[in-house]
Design a protein around this motif. Sequence first.
Motif, PDB file in Angstrom:
ATOM      1  N   SER A  33       0.853  -1.110   0.011  1.00 18.58           N
ATOM      2  CA  SER A  33      -0.006   0.059  -0.010  1.00 18.58           C
ATOM      3  C   SER A  33       0.839   0.881   0.069  1.00 18.58           C
ATOM      4  CB  SER A  33      -0.822   0.020   1.324  1.00 18.58           C
ATOM      5  OG  SER A  33      -1.560  -1.177   1.356  1.00 18.58           O
ATOM      6  N   TYR A  35       0.986   5.445   0.748  1.00 24.59           N
ATOM      7  CA  TYR A  35       0.343   6.783   1.437  1.00 24.59           C
ATOM      8  C   TYR A  35       1.355   8.018   1.201  1.00 24.59           C
ATOM      9  CZ  TYR A  35      -2.093   3.063   4.357  1.00 24.59           C
ATOM     10  OH  TYR A  35      -2.660   2.164   4.884  1.00 24.59           O
ATOM     11  N   GLN A  37       1.948  11.673   2.651  1.00 25.57           N
ATOM     12  CA  GLN A  37       1.890  12.309   4.060  1.00 25.57           C
ATOM     13  C   GLN A  37       2.490  13.747   4.016  1.00 25.57           C
ATOM     14  OE1 GLN A  37       4.072  10.560   7.574  1.00 25.57           O
ATOM     15  NE2 GLN A  37       3.120  11.970   8.913  1.00 25.57           N
ATOM     16  N   GLY A  42      -1.674  13.996   8.534  1.00 21.88           N
ATOM     17  CA  GLY A  42      -1.415  12.198   8.739  1.00 21.88           C
ATOM     18  C   GLY A  42      -1.375  11.694   7.413  1.00 21.88           C
ATOM     19  N   PRO A  43      -0.901  10.444   7.166  1.00 18.02           N
ATOM     20  CA  PRO A  43      -0.903   9.759   5.923  1.00 18.02           C
ATOM     21  C   PRO A  43      -2.422   9.647   5.324  1.00 18.02           C
ATOM     22  CG  PRO A  43       0.325   8.544   7.845  1.00 18.02           C
ATOM     23  CD  PRO A  43      -0.206   9.837   8.249  1.00 18.02           C
ATOM     24  N   PHE A  45      -4.106   7.496   2.365  1.00 17.87           N
ATOM     25  CA  PHE A  45      -4.061   6.364   1.425  1.00 17.87           C
ATOM     26  C   PHE A  45      -4.105   6.679  -0.030  1.00 17.87           C
ATOM     27  CE2 PHE A  45      -4.501   1.988   0.197  1.00 17.87           C
ATOM     28  CZ  PHE A  45      -5.667   1.919  -0.669  1.00 17.87           C
ATOM     29  N   GLN A  48      -3.511   0.244  -3.242  1.00 16.47           N
ATOM     30  CA  GLN A  48      -3.044  -0.863  -2.765  1.00 16.47           C
ATOM     31  C   GLN A  48      -2.931  -1.873  -3.769  1.00 16.47           C
ATOM     32  OE1 GLN A  48      -5.550  -3.594  -0.097  1.00 16.47           O
ATOM     33  NE2 GLN A  48      -4.259  -3.093   1.447  1.00 16.47           N
ATOM     34  N   GLN A  56      -7.350  -1.450  -4.176  1.00 17.28           N
ATOM     35  CA  GLN A  56      -8.238  -0.396  -3.668  1.00 17.28           C
ATOM     36  C   GLN A  56      -7.396   1.098  -4.104  1.00 17.28           C
ATOM     37  OE1 GLN A  56      -9.812  -0.868   0.289  1.00 17.28           O
ATOM     38  NE2 GLN A  56      -8.410  -2.251   0.455  1.00 17.28           N
ATOM     39  N   LEU A  90       4.968   7.193   1.864  1.00 17.82           N
ATOM     40  CA  LEU A  90       5.111   5.995   2.559  1.00 17.82           C
ATOM     41  C   LEU A  90       4.488   4.625   2.020  1.00 17.82           C
ATOM     42  CD1 LEU A  90       4.071   7.252   5.962  1.00 17.82           C
ATOM     43  CD2 LEU A  90       6.315   6.774   5.493  1.00 17.82           C
TER      44      LEU A  90
ATOM     45  N   GLN B   6      -7.881  14.959  16.014  1.00 13.96           N
ATOM     46  CA  GLN B   6      -6.860  14.955  16.917  1.00 13.96           C
ATOM     47  C   GLN B   6      -6.690  16.551  17.426  1.00 13.96           C
ATOM     48  OE1 GLN B   6      -4.112  11.760  14.876  1.00 13.96           O
ATOM     49  NE2 GLN B   6      -3.319  12.125  17.055  1.00 13.96           N
ATOM     50  N   GLN B  38       5.116   7.703  15.022  1.00 14.81           N
ATOM     51  CA  GLN B  38       5.956   8.089  14.128  1.00 14.81           C
ATOM     52  C   GLN B  38       7.322   8.738  14.725  1.00 14.81           C
ATOM     53  OE1 GLN B  38       4.899  10.588  10.734  1.00 14.81           O
ATOM     54  NE2 GLN B  38       6.130   9.195   9.278  1.00 14.81           N
ATOM     55  N   LEU B  44       5.766   4.628  10.103  1.00 13.25           N
ATOM     56  CA  LEU B  44       4.995   4.499  11.184  1.00 13.25           C
ATOM     57  C   LEU B  44       4.812   3.201  11.780  1.00 13.25           C
ATOM     58  CD1 LEU B  44       3.523   6.646   9.282  1.00 13.25           C
ATOM     59  CD2 LEU B  44       1.494   6.070  10.487  1.00 13.25           C
ATOM     60  N   PHE B  90      -0.524   9.321  15.886  1.00 13.07           N
ATOM     61  CA  PHE B  90      -1.620   9.273  14.796  1.00 13.07           C
ATOM     62  C   PHE B  90      -2.661   8.323  15.407  1.00 13.07           C
ATOM     63  CE2 PHE B  90       0.272  11.973  11.788  1.00 13.07           C
ATOM     64  CZ  PHE B  90       1.529  11.879  11.752  1.00 13.07           C
ATOM     65  N   ILE B 101      -8.530   0.011   5.634  1.00 13.05           N
ATOM     66  CA  ILE B 101      -7.399   0.948   5.272  1.00 13.05           C
ATOM     67  C   ILE B 101      -7.605   1.933   6.218  1.00 13.05           C
ATOM     68  CG2 ILE B 101      -6.686   2.490   3.591  1.00 13.05           C
ATOM     69  CD1 ILE B 101      -5.893  -0.281   2.808  1.00 13.05           C
ATOM     70  N   PRO B 102      -6.788   2.433   6.970  1.00 14.30           N
ATOM     71  CA  PRO B 102      -6.834   3.528   7.916  1.00 14.30           C
ATOM     72  C   PRO B 102      -7.047   4.961   7.316  1.00 14.30           C
ATOM     73  CG  PRO B 102      -4.838   2.856   8.055  1.00 14.30           C
ATOM     74  CD  PRO B 102      -5.512   1.924   6.872  1.00 14.30           C
ATOM     75  N   PHE B 104      -6.352   8.435   8.616  1.00 10.75           N
ATOM     76  CA  PHE B 104      -5.501   9.154   9.713  1.00 10.75           C
ATOM     77  C   PHE B 104      -6.084  10.357  10.336  1.00 10.75           C
ATOM     78  CE2 PHE B 104      -2.005   6.040  10.307  1.00 10.75           C
ATOM     79  CZ  PHE B 104      -2.284   5.392   9.056  1.00 10.75           C
ATOM     80  N   GLY B 105      -5.630  10.740  11.507  1.00  6.37           N
ATOM     81  CA  GLY B 105      -6.098  12.218  12.000  1.00  6.37           C
ATOM     82  C   GLY B 105      -4.732  12.962  11.609  1.00  6.37           C
ATOM     83  N   ARG B 106      -4.687  14.289  11.879  1.00  5.06           N
ATOM     84  CA  ARG B 106      -3.435  14.961  11.462  1.00  5.06           C
ATOM     85  C   ARG B 106      -2.267  14.889  12.557  1.00  5.06           C
ATOM     86  NH1 ARG B 106      -4.393  21.123  11.108  1.00  5.06           N
ATOM     87  NH2 ARG B 106      -2.142  21.167  11.135  1.00  5.06           N
ATOM     88  N   GLY B 107      -2.391  13.998  13.704  1.00  8.71           N
ATOM     89  CA  GLY B 107      -1.355  13.983  14.615  1.00  8.71           C
ATOM     90  C   GLY B 107      -1.198  14.756  15.730  1.00  8.71           C
TER      91      GLY B 107
END
Lengths: 116, 114
Positions: A33, A35, A37, A42-43, A45, A48, A56, A90, B6, B38, B44, B90, B101-102, B104-107
């Motif tokens: 997968s 990503y 960032q 945050g990363p 997506f 994949q 996906q 990533l 977050q 991270q 991560l 995160f 598939i996650p 994410f928040g901005r951290g």
Amino acid sequence: DAGVTQSPTHLIKTRGQQVTLRCSPKSGHDTVSWYQQALGQGPQFIFQYYEEEERQRGNFPDRFSGHQFPNYSSELNVNALLLGDSALYLCASSLWGGQGSYQPQHFGDGTRLSIL
Amino acid sequence: AQSVTQPDIHITVSEGASLELRCNYSYGATPYLFWYVQSPGQGLQLLLKYFSGDTLVQGIKGFEAEFKRSQSSFNLRKPSVHWSDAAEYFCAVGASGGSYIPTFGRGTSLIVHP
């Protein structure tokens, strides 16, 4: 036991150029997968790959494309680079457990792409 | 669509003090929830995850998190912070019954004072 490796670690390009980033998955993994960032975020997506097919895809334009090779390694290609494409990219690998099945992802350290 | 908030961009604690990082999620069904860490210049690492069952989840490195459905929260805690815990944290949510598939928040950036 090598983890996820990405190359190059850093890259500088100019607007309009094309770039290819590479990822070798952790030994034994068959799914990759990608990503993006952005700085301070945050990363997100991108897509994949499993069995050399895109399985996906996130909300990214067609300028972002990928490929997976028979040895499970993968490439991320970005065409017509924009300033906004500057980010840490990533790669994460995992085992394919089937659609809707959770498998833990192992992340590489990323490729830092800067667009001038 | 799922999302994660977050609310704290930076958190500063003294070494040895307790820590709580906040995470609120938005998702229509039962979410799958994750916390990742991270370190600078690195990828991560998964600290812990919640799918179902006991709402208090134990993770690696002495971290734990509690799922509170009524508050749509999944806060991360550690009783005593070490200088090596300084990193970006995160929170992420995945769609139940989906691809995991996650999103994410901005951290939250954790700064640890000696």
